[in-house]
Design an enzyme around this catalytic site. Sequence first.
Site, PDB file in Angstrom:
ATOM      1  N   GLU A   1       3.460  -3.507   6.546  1.00  0.00           N
ATOM      2  CA  GLU A   1       4.509  -2.665   5.949  1.00  0.00           C
ATOM      3  C   GLU A   1       5.058  -1.745   7.033  1.00  0.00           C
ATOM      4  O   GLU A   1       4.448  -1.621   8.106  1.00  0.00           O
ATOM      5  CB  GLU A   1       3.943  -1.846   4.772  1.00  0.00           C
ATOM      6  CG  GLU A   1       2.808  -0.902   5.133  1.00  0.00           C
ATOM      7  CD  GLU A   1       2.135  -0.296   3.895  1.00  0.00           C
ATOM      8  OE1 GLU A   1       2.085  -0.937   2.832  1.00  0.00           O
ATOM      9  OE2 GLU A   1       1.651   0.845   3.998  1.00  0.00           O
TER      10      GLU A   1
ATOM     11  N   VAL B   1       0.842  -1.208   0.000  1.00  0.00           N
ATOM     12  CA  VAL B   1       0.000   0.000   0.000  1.00  0.00           C
ATOM     13  C   VAL B   1       0.876   1.257   0.000  1.00  0.00           C
ATOM     14  O   VAL B   1       0.585   2.239  -0.687  1.00  0.00           O
ATOM     15  CB  VAL B   1      -0.973  -0.022   1.204  1.00  0.00           C
ATOM     16  CG1 VAL B   1      -1.886   1.202   1.159  1.00  0.00           C
ATOM     17  CG2 VAL B   1      -1.812  -1.293   1.187  1.00  0.00           C
ATOM     18  N   HIS B   2       2.006   1.225   0.743  1.00  0.00           N
ATOM     19  CA  HIS B   2       2.841   2.438   0.842  1.00  0.00           C
ATOM     20  C   HIS B   2       3.492   2.840  -0.480  1.00  0.00           C
ATOM     21  O   HIS B   2       3.972   3.950  -0.634  1.00  0.00           O
ATOM     22  CB  HIS B   2       3.878   2.328   1.960  1.00  0.00           C
ATOM     23  CG  HIS B   2       4.889   1.215   1.799  1.00  0.00           C
ATOM     24  ND1 HIS B   2       4.916   0.347   0.739  1.00  0.00           N
ATOM     25  CD2 HIS B   2       5.910   0.828   2.603  1.00  0.00           C
ATOM     26  CE1 HIS B   2       5.909  -0.510   0.891  1.00  0.00           C
ATOM     27  NE2 HIS B   2       6.523  -0.249   2.013  1.00  0.00           N
ATOM     28  N   ASP B   3       3.490   1.923  -1.464  1.00  0.00           N
ATOM     29  CA  ASP B   3       4.052   2.245  -2.778  1.00  0.00           C
ATOM     30  C   ASP B   3       3.150   3.172  -3.589  1.00  0.00           C
ATOM     31  O   ASP B   3       3.559   3.653  -4.643  1.00  0.00           O
ATOM     32  CB  ASP B   3       4.170   0.977  -3.633  1.00  0.00           C
ATOM     33  CG  ASP B   3       5.368   0.131  -3.277  1.00  0.00           C
ATOM     34  OD1 ASP B   3       6.162   0.551  -2.422  1.00  0.00           O
ATOM     35  OD2 ASP B   3       5.490  -0.961  -3.859  1.00  0.00           O
TER      36      ASP B   3
ATOM     37  N   ARG C   1       3.547   6.839  -0.104  1.00  0.00           N
ATOM     38  CA  ARG C   1       3.998   7.489   1.128  1.00  0.00           C
ATOM     39  C   ARG C   1       3.765   6.533   2.281  1.00  0.00           C
ATOM     40  O   ARG C   1       2.929   5.611   2.182  1.00  0.00           O
ATOM     41  CB  ARG C   1       3.260   8.807   1.355  1.00  0.00           C
ATOM     42  CG  ARG C   1       1.786   8.663   1.590  1.00  0.00           C
ATOM     43  CD  ARG C   1       1.066  10.010   1.531  1.00  0.00           C
ATOM     44  NE  ARG C   1      -0.359   9.844   1.776  1.00  0.00           N
ATOM     45  CZ  ARG C   1      -0.915   9.842   2.976  1.00  0.00           C
ATOM     46  NH1 ARG C   1      -0.177  10.007   4.067  1.00  0.00           N
ATOM     47  NH2 ARG C   1      -2.217   9.674   3.118  1.00  0.00           N
TER      48      ARG C   1
END
Length: 391
Positions: free
Chosen positions: A322, A293-295, A349
Amino acid sequence: MSPRAGTAPPQGAPVQSLGWRERWRAFRNARVASPAFQRWAAGFPLTRGVARRNTRALFDLCAGFVYSQILFACIRLDLFRTLQDGPLAVEVLSPRLRLAPERAERLLRAAASLGLLSRLPDGRYALADLGAALVGNPSVAAMVEHHALLYEDLRDPVALLRGEAGPTRLSGYWPYAEADDSVALTAGAVAGYSGLMAASQGLIAEDVLDAYGFGRHACLMDVGGGEGAFLSAAARRCPDLRLMLLDLPSVAERARHRFAAEGLADRIACHGGSFLDGDLPRGADVISLVRIVHDHDDGAAMRLLRAAYAALPPGGSLVIAEPMSGTPGAEPIGDAYFGFYLLAMGSGRARSADELGRMLAEAGFTGIRTLRTRRPLLASAVSGSRPPVNV
Ligand SMILES: CC(C)=CCC/C(C)=C/CC/C(C)=C/C=C/C(C)=C/C=C/C=C(C)/C=C/C=C(C)/C=C/C=C(C)/C=C/CC(C)(C)O
Ligand SMILES: C[S@@+](CC[C@H](N)C(=O)[O-])C[C@H]1O[C@@H](n2cnc3c(N)ncnc32)[C@H](O)[C@@H]1O
């Protein structure tokens, strides 16, 4: 000299009265900024400890790149594995490192000062805790080596922040971050990052499997599962769990090879495609998103969470694992390291567990929980469930 921006209200603006907290902070910061106060505090017994810790903390921030490059040199020269079998003297190490004795000693002393090595009373050098931990985690060495790209991108951090830096090295390394058609990425384009991710799963897979009981489900789908390192670990841990993997076609192909080599080909179905285009494959009652998801920027991340919700049966669950923003005791890892890493990469983020929880709720999930992981600085976890139909 003109006053620095932000130190005084603009002319004509209403002067707001400050609360006692702000007044205390302003007073405190003015004292701490004063060189005379700094000198006094460094000598006064009750403030000496804080003053020295702050001086050291600020110096470490200034020197961070130097420390990182010393670590980089140790890894490039294979110093830690060279010392794996026991302490060695400079005269022995110097030819093995192909460094002049004085240069070898300089590196060894630096590494000892950073807790990577110990200098023994007889002058030989041995692995210290940090050096020994690196021998046991070769993927950390691979991470350190690939930081060369990140440091090039961070050469002008202000230009990077303003979006004026041009194409970055990391966006080339992670081509899906900015690709118009990530499904078309070739085997060559994904090989570098995919290998690094597979190797570094060793740092987190077992922690994620400890944090969530996947064994209570019938079928796990790892979305963005890379070349399958997490599912291999899940297969070992939960012998009755059926397994599915979705990743870009050329990465899914690497996973097929891995599973065939491990004798898992019959147990794990690999799907090649994009999780951002259309529906996800059906059939799993739990979906994992490990370092996914952070990508992605908020729009794409929400699309993915909604697609996961739609792919799950009522009562099915989603687990996100993550590194997260604001992780207690590891704040700089989420907010500084991954914040700027993802900026250089070109998308995504670090989000906090609370923020991910809110996004899960927006996608329809309920029963959202933050899961306890063994080493939250490497991966924290949040889960949620699609409500059963009749609730
Ligand atoms: C034995 C006796 C008697 C006493 C010993 C005392 C004792 C308990 C000592 C502790 C020793 C010990 C067990 C140490 C263990 C240390 C470990 C496990 C250290 C692990 C360090 C891991 C590190 C530094 C990991 C770094 C990871 C990095 C840099 C990850 C980067 C990830 C990236 C870039 C991911 C990118 C993916 C993307 C694109 C963001 O999606
Ligand atoms: C940071 S890696 C994490 C891989 C793995 N989950 C892990 O933790 O080791 C992100 C993964 O998402 C995959 N990916 C990126 N964009 C994708 C997309 N649109 N559809 C499917 N997979 C994608 C990448 O190929 C890569 O394997």
